[in-house]
Motif scaffolding. Sequence first.
Motif, PDB file in Angstrom:
ATOM      1  N   SER A 122     -27.483  63.687  73.634  1.00  0.00           N
ATOM      2  CA  SER A 122     -26.965  63.259  74.929  1.00  0.00           C
ATOM      3  C   SER A 122     -26.510  64.456  75.763  1.00  0.00           C
ATOM      4  N   ALA A 123     -26.741  64.372  77.068  1.00  0.00           N
ATOM      5  CA  ALA A 123     -26.268  65.407  77.985  1.00  0.00           C
ATOM      6  C   ALA A 123     -25.205  64.835  78.913  1.00  0.00           C
ATOM      7  N   SER A 124     -24.692  63.644  78.601  1.00  0.00           N
ATOM      8  CA  SER A 124     -23.716  63.012  79.485  1.00  0.00           C
ATOM      9  C   SER A 124     -22.366  62.793  78.797  1.00  0.00           C
ATOM     10  N   LEU A 125     -22.150  63.428  77.655  1.00  0.00           N
ATOM     11  CA  LEU A 125     -20.893  63.286  76.927  1.00  0.00           C
ATOM     12  C   LEU A 125     -19.856  64.233  77.517  1.00  0.00           C
ATOM     13  N   VAL A 126     -18.705  63.702  77.874  1.00  0.00           N
ATOM     14  CA  VAL A 126     -17.636  64.514  78.458  1.00  0.00           C
ATOM     15  C   VAL A 126     -16.996  65.346  77.348  1.00  0.00           C
ATOM     16  N   PHE A 127     -16.838  66.651  77.595  1.00  0.00           N
ATOM     17  CA  PHE A 127     -16.341  67.559  76.566  1.00  0.00           C
ATOM     18  C   PHE A 127     -14.949  67.178  76.074  1.00  0.00           C
ATOM     19  N   THR A 128     -14.100  66.681  76.960  1.00  0.00           N
ATOM     20  CA  THR A 128     -12.748  66.299  76.532  1.00  0.00           C
ATOM     21  C   THR A 128     -12.773  65.121  75.562  1.00  0.00           C
ATOM     22  N   ASP A 129     -13.843  64.323  75.575  1.00  0.00           N
ATOM     23  CA  ASP A 129     -13.986  63.251  74.590  1.00  0.00           C
ATOM     24  C   ASP A 129     -14.197  63.829  73.191  1.00  0.00           C
ATOM     25  N   ILE A 130     -14.938  64.927  73.097  1.00  0.00           N
ATOM     26  CA  ILE A 130     -15.121  65.597  71.807  1.00  0.00           C
ATOM     27  C   ILE A 130     -13.769  66.104  71.305  1.00  0.00           C
ATOM     28  N   GLU A 131     -13.001  66.715  72.202  1.00  0.00           N
ATOM     29  CA  GLU A 131     -11.673  67.200  71.830  1.00  0.00           C
ATOM     30  C   GLU A 131     -10.782  66.047  71.370  1.00  0.00           C
ATOM     31  N   ALA A 132     -10.826  64.928  72.083  1.00  0.00           N
ATOM     32  CA  ALA A 132     -10.004  63.766  71.727  1.00  0.00           C
ATOM     33  C   ALA A 132     -10.387  63.231  70.351  1.00  0.00           C
TER      34      ALA A 132
END
Length: 84
Positions: free
Chosen positions: A18-28
């Motif tokens: 995916s190229a639409s995943l928000v980076f802060t979601d990975i951090e969360a």
Amino acid sequence: MNNRYRTILDSIFRTPTSASLVFTDIEALVLYLGGQVQEREGSRVKLILGDQLWRCHRPHPGKEAKRYQVEEAREFLLRAGVQP
């Protein structure tokens, strides 16, 4: 695991990447799993989960993680023993 974090985890492990995943979601997700997110200089960030480290840059000016970052996050989570 609640639905929000399950969706993030599924997005990381989805193929094609995916190229639409928000980076802060990975951090969360890392924080939810008991890890740490350490701020470094500029856009640098270090994610720690168990004994695994992932050093990377937050994307800018956009907020979506690049495909290679999602793939690195997948490898990081697998090394830490997280399965989808």
